[in-house]
Design a protein around this motif. Structure first.
Motif, PDB file in Angstrom:
ATOM      1  N   PHE A  19      -5.559  -4.769  -3.411  1.00 45.26           N
ATOM      2  CA  PHE A  19      -6.846  -4.203  -2.874  1.00 45.26           C
ATOM      3  C   PHE A  19      -7.807  -5.310  -2.555  1.00 45.26           C
ATOM      4  CE2 PHE A  19     -11.076  -4.450  -4.813  1.00 45.26           C
ATOM      5  CZ  PHE A  19     -11.937  -4.062  -4.393  1.00 45.26           C
ATOM      6  N   ALA A  20      -7.126  -6.231  -2.287  1.00 46.11           N
ATOM      7  CA  ALA A  20      -7.855  -7.400  -2.041  1.00 46.11           C
ATOM      8  C   ALA A  20      -7.641  -8.185  -0.834  1.00 46.11           C
ATOM      9  CB  ALA A  20      -8.151  -9.088  -2.750  1.00 46.11           C
ATOM     10  N   ALA A  21      -6.390  -7.591  -0.331  1.00 50.37           N
ATOM     11  CA  ALA A  21      -6.241  -8.100   1.074  1.00 50.37           C
ATOM     12  C   ALA A  21      -6.207  -6.867   1.887  1.00 50.37           C
ATOM     13  CB  ALA A  21      -4.473  -8.015   0.854  1.00 50.37           C
ATOM     14  N   VAL A  22      -6.448  -5.352   1.453  1.00 54.12           N
ATOM     15  CA  VAL A  22      -7.179  -4.556   2.663  1.00 54.12           C
ATOM     16  C   VAL A  22      -8.098  -4.445   2.477  1.00 54.12           C
ATOM     17  CG1 VAL A  22      -6.681  -2.347   2.408  1.00 54.12           C
ATOM     18  CG2 VAL A  22      -5.088  -2.959   1.839  1.00 54.12           C
ATOM     19  N   ASN A  23      -8.759  -5.079   1.715  1.00 52.98           N
ATOM     20  CA  ASN A  23     -10.858  -4.840   1.876  1.00 52.98           C
ATOM     21  C   ASN A  23     -11.140  -6.651   2.114  1.00 52.98           C
ATOM     22  OD1 ASN A  23     -12.062  -2.238   0.918  1.00 52.98           O
ATOM     23  ND2 ASN A  23      -9.706  -2.889  -0.327  1.00 52.98           N
ATOM     24  N   ARG A  24      -9.570  -7.398   3.317  1.00 53.07           N
ATOM     25  CA  ARG A  24      -9.956  -8.769   3.331  1.00 53.07           C
ATOM     26  C   ARG A  24     -10.973  -9.799   2.516  1.00 53.07           C
ATOM     27  NH1 ARG A  24      -8.022  -8.845   8.721  1.00 53.07           N
ATOM     28  NH2 ARG A  24      -7.972  -7.020   9.672  1.00 53.07           N
ATOM     29  N   VAL A  53      -8.009 -14.041  -1.410  1.00 55.97           N
ATOM     30  CA  VAL A  53      -6.319 -13.536  -2.187  1.00 55.97           C
ATOM     31  C   VAL A  53      -6.041 -14.966  -2.640  1.00 55.97           C
ATOM     32  CG1 VAL A  53      -4.056 -12.749  -1.850  1.00 55.97           C
ATOM     33  CG2 VAL A  53      -6.104 -11.418  -0.675  1.00 55.97           C
ATOM     34  N   PRO A  54      -5.174 -14.908  -3.930  1.00 56.69           N
ATOM     35  CA  PRO A  54      -6.245 -14.787  -4.871  1.00 56.69           C
ATOM     36  C   PRO A  54      -7.195 -13.715  -5.527  1.00 56.69           C
ATOM     37  CG  PRO A  54      -5.630 -16.709  -5.923  1.00 56.69           C
ATOM     38  CD  PRO A  54      -4.723 -16.492  -4.746  1.00 56.69           C
ATOM     39  N   GLU A  63       7.567  -9.504  -3.838  1.00 63.92           N
ATOM     40  CA  GLU A  63       6.255  -9.679  -3.338  1.00 63.92           C
ATOM     41  C   GLU A  63       5.877  -8.675  -1.814  1.00 63.92           C
ATOM     42  OE1 GLU A  63       8.025 -12.099  -1.063  1.00 63.92           O
ATOM     43  OE2 GLU A  63       7.881 -11.697  -3.016  1.00 63.92           O
ATOM     44  N   THR A  64       4.923  -7.732  -1.901  1.00 59.22           N
ATOM     45  CA  THR A  64       5.410  -7.029  -0.937  1.00 59.22           C
ATOM     46  C   THR A  64       5.040  -8.238   0.506  1.00 59.22           C
ATOM     47  OG1 THR A  64       4.440  -5.619  -2.176  1.00 59.22           O
ATOM     48  CG2 THR A  64       3.534  -4.951   0.457  1.00 59.22           C
ATOM     49  N   LEU A  65       4.254  -8.860  -0.096  1.00 54.66           N
ATOM     50  CA  LEU A  65       3.377  -9.729   1.524  1.00 54.66           C
ATOM     51  C   LEU A  65       2.611 -11.172   0.948  1.00 54.66           C
ATOM     52  CD1 LEU A  65       0.268  -9.269   1.453  1.00 54.66           C
ATOM     53  CD2 LEU A  65       0.899  -7.585   2.874  1.00 54.66           C
ATOM     54  N   THR A  66       2.887 -12.082   1.646  1.00 56.53           N
ATOM     55  CA  THR A  66       2.362 -13.592   0.957  1.00 56.53           C
ATOM     56  C   THR A  66       1.349 -13.876   1.495  1.00 56.53           C
ATOM     57  OG1 THR A  66       3.927 -14.171  -0.012  1.00 56.53           O
ATOM     58  CG2 THR A  66       2.390 -15.736   0.632  1.00 56.53           C
ATOM     59  N   THR A  74       8.986  -8.441   6.590  1.00 55.44           N
ATOM     60  CA  THR A  74       8.246  -9.780   6.057  1.00 55.44           C
ATOM     61  C   THR A  74       7.766  -8.780   5.262  1.00 55.44           C
ATOM     62  OG1 THR A  74       9.069 -11.220   7.947  1.00 55.44           O
ATOM     63  CG2 THR A  74       7.338 -11.662   5.952  1.00 55.44           C
ATOM     64  N   GLU A  75       6.204  -7.798   5.923  1.00 57.55           N
ATOM     65  CA  GLU A  75       5.385  -7.345   5.278  1.00 57.55           C
ATOM     66  C   GLU A  75       5.969  -5.856   4.699  1.00 57.55           C
ATOM     67  OE1 GLU A  75       2.063  -7.582   6.991  1.00 57.55           O
ATOM     68  OE2 GLU A  75       1.949 -10.233   7.316  1.00 57.55           O
TER      69      GLU A  75
END
Length: 440
Positions: A101-106, A109-110, A232-235, A358-359
């Motif tokens: 959620f944080a990554a998608v909404n910019r 992270v963390p 992990e899905t991505l870093t 990678t992602e």
């Protein structure tokens, strides 16, 4: 910059044993939200256990992520007292559980959240339930395997669909149902510009399942989350973002400690298994015809029976699941099971390629290495080697698999840490030993 709305407040909660309805209230700024959970009457046949209050607290904490995310203020105030174990679960759910959620909404992270809560001592854990295991089912391959391994258990469907009922019926396992009703104001505020995105659904389902186990006298609560949930899905900036965090072993351990305070065991039966190992077992069962692992078929329209559930054969989860089953089935068998063959459609090549990128996709897909190994295996097989997508991607997948030495055979053996009790582990091993050893 988002307007300051103040802290997110985990407010009151209640349970009406006469109707089986539980209510969970939250506040964010000037808004108050109440989510309602309706429990199966089969869970309310006896006196309400004294420790149900603590079970409600656990649900209350993690369910709040659905409303917190509207503004993600970074601060949560819990009005009632909770145990340290419950607070640890909440902290994990609102931080790592909201990583995607944080990554998608910019957002940073963390995602970091400050909690204000009074800690309470938990009383001695009550005796474990005597009615056997409770198995939350989604309708896919994982829960299907669990239903076969634990045949004396009871299936639990949260917001049940035809697919969940079908797999329980096919396995010959009784089913109890629970319904969640989000506060309609949530959709309204989202439409008005509130933040939206993935929440840790498995954490919420785990808490609801534990409440059901306490009320119904069941135990343990048995999930079927494989070891791929740990990847992990991505870093981002060195921080891991994991779509499946609340299915991971790290979260399982935190939640198990909170469930243990309620006298409920909690573990993932398939923690040591790869996705390929689970598929190897399920592909050999008639039950494979009754599973459905397409997330696009689990919407509110499907829950309400307004749309037919079927494999879409385009989403990331469908492509990954088909790829795994293709390793163990001939093309005609796979097409009969899925209602189509995405490996025959060259336009889907990029969708398959993402499975070892990678992602990875933000979806419940397996490890990068096993996806590459599966495609490389198909490229070398007589059954699938001429499929258009396999011809396009076979060499690329083989090169990706070679980096780690990944092969299908290496993914079939159980490995890694787990918390499965011995009697369930033995039953799982018996089922795996009887599964098909040959691959297509």
């Amino acid at each position: 910059m988002r307007p300051e709305v103040g802290p997110f407040v985990v407010a009151g909660r209640s349970l009406d044993p006469a109707t089986g309805e539980a209510a969970f209230t939250y506040r964010l700024g000037d808004d108050e939200f109440t989510e309602r959970v309706t429990l199966d009457p089969a869970l309310l046949t006896g006196p309400v256990p004294s420790h149900v209050s603590a079970a409600l607290d656990l649900v209350h904490l993690v369910m709040g992520t659905s409303y917190y995310k509207l503004a993600a203020p970074g601060r949560v105030v819990v009005e009632g007292a909770v145990t340290a174990a419950q607070l640890a679960v909440a902290q994990a759910a609102y931080t790592d559980g909201l990583g995607e959620f944080a990554a998608v909404n910019r957002l940073p992270v963390p995602h970091r959240v400050e909690f204000e809560a009074e800690l309470s001592e938990h009383p001695p854990a009550p005796a474990a339930g005597a009615r056997g295991a409770l198995l939350p089912v989604g309708g896919g391959k994982d829960s299907a395997l669990a239903l076969v391994v634990v045949p004396d258990g009871t299936a639990l469907a949260i917001n049940p669909t035809g697919a969940q009922r079908d797999v329980a019926r096919a396995a010959g396992v009784p089913l109890v149902e629970v319904r969640r009703r989000l506060d309609p104001l949530l959709a309204e505020r989202t439409a008005q510009g509130g933040l939206n995105g993935h929440v840790p659904v498995t954490a919420i389902n785990s808490a609801v399942s534990t409440l059901a186990a306490v009320l119904g006298g069941y135990g343990p609560v048995v999930f079927a989350n494989e070891r791929s949930a740990d990847e992990e899905t991505l870093t981002i900036g060195g921080a891991s973002v994991n779509h499946q965090y609340s299915k991971s072993f790290a979260f399982e351990q935190l939640f198990a400690a909170a469930a243990a305070e309620l006298g409920v065991g909690y573990f993932s039966l398939t923690r040591q298994l790869s996705e390929l190992a689970t598929v190897a077992a399920v592909a050999a069962m008639p039950l494979r015809a009754d599973i459905l692992s397409c997330n696009r078929s689990y919407t509110q329209r499907h829950t309400g029976g307004q749309a037919e559930q079927r494999w879409c054969l385009h989403c990331d989860k469908c492509l990954f699941t088909f790829l795994c089953f293709a390793v163990f089935l001939r093309p005609a068998e796979a097409e009969a099971m899925f209602g189509g063959n995405p490996l025959a459609d060259p336009s889907l090549a990029d969708g398959f390629r993402k499975l070892w990128a990678t992602e990875k996709p933000f979806d419940c897909v397996g490890e990068r290495a096993e996806s590459a190994a599966a495609m490389a295996h198909l490229a070398a097989s007589r059954s699938w080697g001429d499929a258009p997508v396999v011809r396009l991607l076979g060499a690329e997948a083989a090169a990706a698999a070679e980096v780690t030495g990944a092969t299908v055979a290496r993914f079939l053996a159980p490995r890694g840490a787990h918390a499965v009790p011995e009697r369930y582990l033995e039953a799982l091993q018996q089922v795996l030993a009887g599964s098909r050893s040959a691959v297509a």
